[in-house]
Design a protein around this motif. Structure first.
Motif, PDB file in Angstrom:
ATOM      1  N   SER A   1      68.987   3.904  26.427  1.00 46.37           N
ATOM      2  CA  SER A   1      68.710   2.543  26.291  1.00 46.37           C
ATOM      3  C   SER A   1      67.799   2.266  26.524  1.00 46.37           C
ATOM      4  O   SER A   1      66.745   2.501  26.299  1.00 46.37           O
ATOM      5  N   LYS A   2      68.294   0.390  25.841  1.00 49.07           N
ATOM      6  CA  LYS A   2      67.421  -0.341  25.838  1.00 49.07           C
ATOM      7  C   LYS A   2      66.817  -0.619  27.318  1.00 49.07           C
ATOM      8  O   LYS A   2      67.113  -0.210  28.387  1.00 49.07           O
ATOM      9  N   THR A   3      65.468  -0.672  26.806  1.00 43.26           N
ATOM     10  CA  THR A   3      64.301  -1.318  28.170  1.00 43.26           C
ATOM     11  C   THR A   3      65.561  -2.175  28.831  1.00 43.26           C
ATOM     12  O   THR A   3      65.611  -3.574  28.351  1.00 43.26           O
ATOM     13  N   PRO A   4      65.612  -2.745  30.325  1.00 50.17           N
ATOM     14  CA  PRO A   4      65.904  -3.832  30.648  1.00 50.17           C
ATOM     15  C   PRO A   4      65.686  -4.733  31.017  1.00 50.17           C
ATOM     16  O   PRO A   4      64.496  -4.636  31.126  1.00 50.17           O
ATOM     17  N   PRO A   5      66.268  -5.710  30.673  1.00 53.47           N
ATOM     18  CA  PRO A   5      65.925  -7.363  30.340  1.00 53.47           C
ATOM     19  C   PRO A   5      65.197  -7.438  32.545  1.00 53.47           C
ATOM     20  O   PRO A   5      64.770  -8.444  32.743  1.00 53.47           O
ATOM     21  N   PHE A   6      65.885  -6.698  33.230  1.00 54.27           N
ATOM     22  CA  PHE A   6      65.127  -7.024  34.480  1.00 54.27           C
ATOM     23  C   PHE A   6      65.199  -5.670  35.441  1.00 54.27           C
ATOM     24  O   PHE A   6      66.423  -4.474  35.087  1.00 54.27           O
ATOM     25  N   THR A   7      64.186  -6.107  36.391  1.00 51.42           N
ATOM     26  CA  THR A   7      64.777  -4.104  36.996  1.00 51.42           C
ATOM     27  C   THR A   7      65.960  -4.521  37.331  1.00 51.42           C
ATOM     28  O   THR A   7      66.469  -4.801  38.259  1.00 51.42           O
TER      29      THR A   7
ATOM     30  N   PRO B   1      73.188  -4.184  45.383  1.00 53.63           N
ATOM     31  CA  PRO B   1      73.493  -5.373  46.521  1.00 53.63           C
ATOM     32  C   PRO B   1      74.955  -4.876  46.050  1.00 53.63           C
ATOM     33  O   PRO B   1      75.686  -6.181  46.810  1.00 53.63           O
ATOM     34  N   ILE B   2      74.644  -5.813  44.404  1.00 56.23           N
ATOM     35  CA  ILE B   2      76.464  -6.455  43.665  1.00 56.23           C
ATOM     36  C   ILE B   2      77.316  -4.890  44.188  1.00 56.23           C
ATOM     37  O   ILE B   2      78.346  -5.715  44.611  1.00 56.23           O
ATOM     38  N   ARG B   3      76.313  -4.176  44.346  1.00 56.52           N
ATOM     39  CA  ARG B   3      77.768  -2.744  43.997  1.00 56.52           C
ATOM     40  C   ARG B   3      78.336  -2.585  45.243  1.00 56.52           C
ATOM     41  O   ARG B   3      79.108  -2.742  45.285  1.00 56.52           O
TER      42      ARG B   3
ATOM     43  N   LEU C   1      73.495 -12.523  35.455  1.00 58.95           N
ATOM     44  CA  LEU C   1      74.806 -13.615  34.613  1.00 58.95           C
ATOM     45  C   LEU C   1      74.688 -13.073  33.318  1.00 58.95           C
ATOM     46  O   LEU C   1      76.585 -12.010  32.793  1.00 58.95           O
ATOM     47  N   LYS C   2      74.204 -12.688  32.260  1.00 56.55           N
ATOM     48  CA  LYS C   2      73.955 -12.714  30.588  1.00 56.55           C
ATOM     49  C   LYS C   2      74.592 -10.959  30.937  1.00 56.55           C
ATOM     50  O   LYS C   2      75.008 -10.425  29.604  1.00 56.55           O
ATOM     51  N   TYR C   3      73.759 -10.941  31.818  1.00 55.21           N
ATOM     52  CA  TYR C   3      73.236  -8.895  31.598  1.00 55.21           C
ATOM     53  C   TYR C   3      74.058  -8.578  32.903  1.00 55.21           C
ATOM     54  O   TYR C   3      74.216  -7.912  33.431  1.00 55.21           O
ATOM     55  N   ARG C   4      75.079  -8.944  33.274  1.00 52.20           N
ATOM     56  CA  ARG C   4      76.501  -8.399  34.460  1.00 52.20           C
ATOM     57  C   ARG C   4      76.547  -7.223  34.911  1.00 52.20           C
ATOM     58  O   ARG C   4      76.316  -6.849  36.075  1.00 52.20           O
ATOM     59  N   TYR C   5      76.447  -6.536  33.387  1.00 56.33           N
ATOM     60  CA  TYR C   5      76.959  -4.756  34.289  1.00 56.33           C
ATOM     61  C   TYR C   5      75.657  -4.426  34.641  1.00 56.33           C
ATOM     62  O   TYR C   5      75.572  -3.274  35.206  1.00 56.33           O
ATOM     63  N   LEU C   6      74.739  -4.729  34.286  1.00 60.57           N
ATOM     64  CA  LEU C   6      73.242  -4.361  34.695  1.00 60.57           C
ATOM     65  C   LEU C   6      72.822  -4.397  36.331  1.00 60.57           C
ATOM     66  O   LEU C   6      72.850  -4.101  36.733  1.00 60.57           O
ATOM     67  N   ASP C   7      73.547  -5.797  36.147  1.00 60.69           N
ATOM     68  CA  ASP C   7      73.454  -6.348  38.261  1.00 60.69           C
ATOM     69  C   ASP C   7      74.072  -5.735  38.437  1.00 60.69           C
ATOM     70  O   ASP C   7      73.715  -5.209  39.910  1.00 60.69           O
TER      71      ASP C   7
END
Ligand code: ASP
Length: 586
Positions: free
Chosen positions: A106-112, A136-138, A125-131
């Motif tokens: 994996s590339k390093t994700p843009p947020f933790t 909390p979202i799950r 929102l741009k990387y919602r699949y990571l969010d």
């Protein structure tokens, strides 16, 4: 086999088992000869240990190169953990790894990917699949699923049938702007996306379906002030051969079922009801939050005809008793006055009365009112020693909305809006019509198929603004979570209604002719309601914004930042649709 267990599953009772796990690398702790990895999936986190003393060197080497969000598979033995973690269900054990397969890097994700992330909303929102990998979202999405299941169970047990209705339709009656879709096969013609399935659910009643529901997407092209989405989900329902009482009873049953199933909250007795007029008078709002008091006291009788001109000229003088804040300093009160004068609130000023602990009063208008006068204000607003009475005056509707805003603000400051407390309320007897200043005409307050209350039809010609409708809203904690009405089911009454709404017979026929025609083939009396699924879920989930409960929401410009929509389309596509885009460059 990718896995024998999930990452939320293993316990002390599994010690010594040989297992295979798969998931994402949440976190790597590397002590050289010892490497720990937190392995995550939807079900939880399991700690892996790579131990230089017990495993081959290459394995430790491989593990120490793992990065965040790598997808891996491991085989190993469940062992007792040295330092147990009581905060997670798998905290008593760890996996002594004997085999590691990297399934994907994996590339390093843009947020933790943590509960509290460092990512701002745009990035999330741009990387919602990571969010969505974040707890909390799950959890919110799983909660939403449970709400949907509970809704389906309740309604299905009550004999409701879930029926799908089309998305490519023509203009619906909810009064917002339509999203339109050009038709390639019918050049120059457009579908509209449904603002709700309103006409279809009524047609299902004509079709004899009797009890219908649908968890359905609706589309409204509105400015996205506050917390709205251009596409949102309704729990849409309709029933035949029912009166208002039947509808209210059945759907308060639904809300009680949801509160009991999802929150363990049991509401005793009936949900209280309040007429629209009463709600406006007591709370200045048609969706009052009744978790707390601070009802309006109307002070015209006791405050007018003294020498205070501001009040004498006002259509309405009204106040609320804010509990326990007579200690507000002069400075605090000045700040509060600035607050009510903000353009968003719009009051010109505010009169206040401190209800002293010794039962006396001190007000900003002591020059005009004596203790006896102020005692009457206290009585009417229900103020007790210790309270601060805040009074606004002016145009009736304006005062009501300003005082309502102040009431909510004070409740917020005093912590009276407890998200774990649930106070539902039916607001009934809405006006049938609503006057619009801009266009100088009446509009249906709910929609044009709403039936007026019995015996009120005559008023339509003389005082249209006073006609009340068989329309009802279900309110929860100051939010409208659902609304519906008894429908007009005879053609003549529907014609009369259209006439009053300013439709010519031709216009009515063009837009809703299919419904009017259907009504000539034995339409049963019917009624319905629709709930805002996103809002309902977020209130039950104790969160502020509906975006947190929608898998792929849009931002407040209506953009999907992840897929980058809306977007321009190819010239070829436009030509196929016989469309020309004519936008002047700024
Ligand atoms: N269609 C209505 C709405 O979306 C609800 C109803 O009358 O059932 O508000």
């Amino acid at each position: 086999m990718y896995r024998t267990h999930t990452n939320g599953e293993l316990r002390a009772s599994d010690i010594d088992k040989e297992v295979t796990l798969s998931g994402w690398v949440q976190h790597v702790r590397n002590k050289g000869f010892l490497v720990w990895v937190d392995l995550r999936d939807r079900y939880g986190i399991t700690q892996l240990i790579f131990d230089g003393e017990r495993s081959p060197k290459e394995l430790i080497e491989k593990a120490s190169h793992l990065g965040r969000e790598y997808v891996i598979q491991v085989k190993g033995k469940v062992i007792e953990r040295q330092s147990k973690n009581p905060n997670i269900p798998t905290g008593d054990i760890e996996i002594l790894v004997s085999e590691l397969n990297i399934l994907n890097e994996s590339k390093t994700p843009p947020f933790t990917i943590e509960d509290k992330t460092d990512g701002g909303e745009e990035l999330r929102l741009k990387y919602r699949y990571l969010d969505i990998r974040r707890n909390p979202i799950r959890e919110n999405l799983i909660f939403r699923h449970k709400v949907a299941m509970a809704v389906r169970n309740y309604l299905s047990n009550e004999d409701f049938i879930e029926v799908e209705t089309p998305y490519l339709i023509k203009s619906t009656p909810e009064g917002a702007r339509d999203f339109v879709v050009p038709s390639r096969m019918n050049k120059g013609q457009f579908y509209a996306l449904p603002q709700s399935p309103q006409t279809f659910k009524q047609l299902l009643m004509v079709g004899g379906m009797d009890k219908y529901f649908q968890i359905v997407r609706c589309f409204r092209d509105e400015d996205l002030r506050a917390d709205r989405q251009p596409e949102f989900t309704q729990i849409d329902c309709e029933m035949a051969f029912v009166e208002q009482e039947d509808v209210l009873e059945l759907f308060e049953g639904l809300l009680k079922h949801l509160l009991a199933e999802l929150k363990g909250v049991h509401i005793e007795g009936n949900i209280p009801r309040m007429t629209y007029d009463e709600a406006m008078q007591k709370y200045g709002n048609d969706k009052p939050d009744i978790r707390f008091g601070m009802e309006f006291g109307e002070l015209n009788e006791v405050a007018q005809h003294k020498d205070f001109n501001v009040f004498n000229q006002a259509e309405l003088v009204a106040g609320i008793a804010v509990p326990g804040v007579n200690s507000y300093s002069r400075k605090d009160i000045d700040k509060l006055i600035d607050w009510v004068r903000r353009p968003q609130v719009g009051a010109k000023g505010m009169v206040y009365v401190r209800c002293n602990d010794d039962g006396t009063f001190r007000s900003s208008v002591d020059k005009f009112y004596d203790q006896e006068d102020l005692a009457k204000w206290a009585e009417i607003t229900g103020a007790k020693p210790g309270d601060l009475i805040c009074v606004l005056s002016g145009n009736k509707n304006e005062v009501r909305s300003q005082l309502s805003a102040l009431r909510m603000e004070m409740a917020e400051r005093l912590g009276l809006r407890n998200p774990e407390e649930f106070a539902p309320l039916w607001v009934i007897d809405f006006p049938l019509l609503e006057w619009d200043e801009d266009t100088q005409r009446y509009y249906a307050m709910h929609h044009p198929f709403t039936a007026p209350k019995k015996g009120q039809l005559e008023l339509l010609d003389t005082k249209p603004g006073e006609v009340k409708a068989n329309a009802y809203d279900l309110v929860l904690n100051g939010n409208e979570i659902g609304g519906g009405s008894i429908r007009i089911h005879d053609t003549q009454m529907q014609d009369t209604m259209f006439k009053h709404l300013g439709f010519t017979p031709e216009e009515a026929k063009k837009q809703f002719g299919f419904l009017l025609e259907a009504f000539q083939y034995g339409a049963p009396p019917h009624a319905g309601i629709a709930f805002g699924m996103d809002r309902l879920t977020s209130i039950l989930g104790g969160e502020e914004t509906i975006r947190e409960f929608i898998a792929f929401p849009k931002n407040n410009m209506g953009r999907d930042l992840m897929i980058d929509a809306p977007a321009t389309i190819d010239l070829a596509q436009l030509q196929e649709l016989s469309l020309k885009v004519d936008i002047k460059e700024k």
